[in-house]
Design a protein around this motif. Structure first.
Motif, PDB file in Angstrom:
ATOM      1  N   THR A 263       0.827  -1.209   0.000  1.00 23.35           N
ATOM      2  CA  THR A 263       0.000   0.000   0.000  1.00 23.35           C
ATOM      3  C   THR A 263       0.860   1.256   0.000  1.00 23.35           C
ATOM      4  O   THR A 263       0.614   2.207  -0.760  1.00 23.35           O
ATOM      5  N   LYS A 264       1.892   1.282   0.848  1.00 23.52           N
ATOM      6  CA  LYS A 264       2.788   2.440   0.888  1.00 23.52           C
ATOM      7  C   LYS A 264       3.507   2.616  -0.441  1.00 23.52           C
ATOM      8  O   LYS A 264       3.664   3.751  -0.931  1.00 23.52           O
ATOM      9  N   ASP A 265       3.959   1.526  -1.024  1.00 29.98           N
ATOM     10  CA  ASP A 265       4.662   1.606  -2.302  1.00 29.98           C
ATOM     11  C   ASP A 265       3.769   2.215  -3.379  1.00 29.98           C
ATOM     12  O   ASP A 265       4.217   3.041  -4.181  1.00 29.98           O
ATOM     13  N   LYS A 266       2.508   1.810  -3.407  1.00 33.39           N
ATOM     14  CA  LYS A 266       1.592   2.357  -4.406  1.00 33.39           C
ATOM     15  C   LYS A 266       1.364   3.854  -4.189  1.00 33.39           C
ATOM     16  O   LYS A 266       1.344   4.632  -5.155  1.00 33.39           O
ATOM     17  N   VAL A 267       1.207   4.258  -2.934  1.00 36.96           N
ATOM     18  CA  VAL A 267       0.937   5.668  -2.633  1.00 36.96           C
ATOM     19  C   VAL A 267       2.129   6.536  -3.027  1.00 36.96           C
ATOM     20  O   VAL A 267       1.979   7.553  -3.724  1.00 36.96           O
ATOM     21  N   PHE A 268       3.340   6.142  -2.594  1.00 33.96           N
ATOM     22  CA  PHE A 268       4.525   6.943  -2.899  1.00 33.96           C
ATOM     23  C   PHE A 268       4.829   6.935  -4.393  1.00 33.96           C
ATOM     24  O   PHE A 268       5.222   7.963  -4.955  1.00 33.96           O
ATOM     25  N   SER A 269       4.661   5.791  -5.037  1.00 33.51           N
ATOM     26  CA  SER A 269       4.914   5.722  -6.473  1.00 33.51           C
ATOM     27  C   SER A 269       3.918   6.565  -7.253  1.00 33.51           C
ATOM     28  O   SER A 269       4.278   7.247  -8.217  1.00 33.51           O
ATOM     29  N   ALA A 270       2.652   6.527  -6.831  1.00 37.40           N
ATOM     30  CA  ALA A 270       1.645   7.360  -7.494  1.00 37.40           C
ATOM     31  C   ALA A 270       1.955   8.839  -7.299  1.00 37.40           C
ATOM     32  O   ALA A 270       1.716   9.659  -8.194  1.00 37.40           O
ATOM     33  N   PHE A 271       2.529   9.163  -6.160  1.00 33.15           N
ATOM     34  CA  PHE A 271       2.826  10.562  -5.870  1.00 33.15           C
ATOM     35  C   PHE A 271       3.879  11.108  -6.821  1.00 33.15           C
ATOM     36  O   PHE A 271       3.716  12.189  -7.394  1.00 33.15           O
ATOM     37  N   TYR A 272       4.983  10.361  -7.021  1.00 29.29           N
ATOM     38  CA  TYR A 272       6.046  10.932  -7.848  1.00 29.29           C
ATOM     39  C   TYR A 272       5.974  10.525  -9.312  1.00 29.29           C
ATOM     40  O   TYR A 272       6.721  11.065 -10.134  1.00 29.29           O
ATOM     41  N   THR A 273       5.087   9.612  -9.674  1.00 33.39           N
ATOM     42  CA  THR A 273       4.939   9.265 -11.078  1.00 33.39           C
ATOM     43  C   THR A 273       3.682   9.857 -11.715  1.00 33.39           C
ATOM     44  O   THR A 273       3.629  10.021 -12.932  1.00 33.39           O
ATOM     45  N   ILE A 274       2.674  10.187 -10.908  1.00 38.99           N
ATOM     46  CA  ILE A 274       1.419  10.714 -11.450  1.00 38.99           C
ATOM     47  C   ILE A 274       1.195  12.171 -11.046  1.00 38.99           C
ATOM     48  O   ILE A 274       0.863  13.012 -11.890  1.00 38.99           O
ATOM     49  N   LEU A 275       1.399  12.489  -9.763  1.00 39.19           N
ATOM     50  CA  LEU A 275       1.126  13.846  -9.298  1.00 39.19           C
ATOM     51  C   LEU A 275       2.246  14.827  -9.634  1.00 39.19           C
ATOM     52  O   LEU A 275       1.978  15.964 -10.042  1.00 39.19           O
ATOM     53  N   THR A 276       3.508  14.407  -9.463  1.00 37.52           N
ATOM     54  CA  THR A 276       4.626  15.328  -9.677  1.00 37.52           C
ATOM     55  C   THR A 276       4.687  15.887 -11.091  1.00 37.52           C
ATOM     56  O   THR A 276       4.946  17.085 -11.265  1.00 37.52           O
TER      57      THR A 276
END
Length: 358
Positions: free
Chosen positions: A308-321
């Motif tokens: 779950t943490k991996d998905k959240v952090f990955s989504a943050f820097y691959t989708i939001l950033t």
């Protein structure tokens, strides 16, 4: 003289012995070859099997809402970065080294979000969760190349800001056209080297335990968790590459920003302080968002990770950033907003002239 019948008897015995020896050895070699071929075929099938991505979307009622949000973020990212590239290209006031590098940052953002999000959205619409081994390898290769190039480019952009604020008189010499292309080439070379090095190492591992990827794309730490066998060598190479990709550029950014803040504090002009601080703070925000999530993903030991943490952090820097980068640099930058106003005014003027003619 030798008895011919005796010779014939000896030949018959020898032939019988050879026949029995051949019969005793042939089944062994045949079964070994058969077993070897079966093993190789099984390994190839296991090695080339499709992977299953769990993705970000579940079968709950909120999945449709999450799909709409990510879809909107993707199209806004493409539009915002496209507008940045267009403004920097068309407005002469933005033909400076900083905006030249910023336009390529927007291009990289558009490229690496396009390697992840479109497939995720299409898979949700089609009800599909699988990705072939070749597609996973291609996604891994492109993603590592683009994200590696952005790591290096952000670090070198901090050097550009350091020279502009701390050594403004030397800026035309230290950041000329030739140096800008060298910075850009170095970033792409670093990203390509990282991709060409890590992709064969990771994707050549035997994935014999499971082919279910508890993620929404083929990311390095998740792929390593699926692999079986001795992974110490691969993890060491991965760690060294991450140190070069993350810690070295991040250290350059931190040291450059520290020097910039010291210089800004010593400035006497309030307007100069405001402009320099706005530029530096924008870059610090981008770097903190991007490097912070990446450092968690690639540098922390696996014991600190959960799916779950991996998905959240990955989504943050691959989708939001990729969406936040152009917004941060444009909304907090008077040069970009001024260029946008000039383009809109020019378009409105052209539209009015065209309307009068008709």
């Amino acid at each position: 003289m030798l008895d011919i019948s005796h010779i014939n008897n000896v030949k018959t015995c020898l032939n019988n012995s050879l026949y029995l020896l051949q019969c005793s050895l042939t089944p062994h070699f045949s079964s070994s070859a058969f077993s070897y071929n079966n093993t190789m075929d099984g390994d190839n099938k296991t090695f080339l099997r499709d992977f299953t991505l769990t993705g970000l979307f579940t079968h709950s009622k909120a999945s449709g809402f999450l799909f709409s949000i990510i879809c909107a973020i993707f199209f806004m990212t493409m539009i915002a970065n496209g507008v940045m590239i267009f403004l920097i290209h068309i407005d002469p006031h933005l033909h400076t080294p900083m905006y030249f590098l910023l336009s390529h940052l927007s291009f990289i953002d558009m490229m690496y979000i396009s390697t992840i999000v479109p497939k995720m959205l299409v898979d949700y619409l089609m009800g599909k969760r699988t990705i072939s081994f070749i597609s996973c390898t291609a996604q891994y290769f492109l993603y590592m190349g683009f994200v590696g190039a952005e790591f290096f480019l952000l670090g070198l952009m901090a050097y550009d800001r350091y020279v502009a604020i701390c050594n403004p008189l030397c800026y035309p010499v230290l950041m000329n056209h030739h140096i800008c292309w060298m910075i850009l080439a170095s970033s792409w070379f670093g990203g390509a080297l990282d991709s060409f090095l890590l992709t064969p190492i990771t994707m050549s591992l035997p994935f014999c335990a499971s082919h279910k990827i508890d993620h929404f794309f083929c990311e390095a730490p998740t792929m390593l968790r699926l692999a079986c066998g001795d992974k110490a060598t691969y993890e060491m190479v991965m760690y060294i590459c991450c140190v070069i990709m993350l810690l070295i550029p991040f250290s350059v950014v931190i040291s450059s920003c520290a020097q910039i803040l010291i210089t800004v504090h010593q400035m006497k002009s309030a307007e100069g302080k405001k402009k320099a601080f706005a530029t530096c703070s924008s870059h610090i925000m981008v770097v903190t968002l991007f490097y912070g999530a990446a450092l968690y993903t690639y540098m922390l030991p696996q014991s600190y990770h959960t799916p779950t943490k991996d998905k959240v952090f990955s989504a943050f820097y691959t989708i939001l950033t990729p969406l936040l980068n152009p917004l941060i640099y444009s909304l907090r930058n008077t040069d970009v907003t001024g260029a946008l106003k000039r383009v809109l005014a020019r378009w409105q003027g052209l539209h009015c002239v065209t309307g009068e003619e008709f």
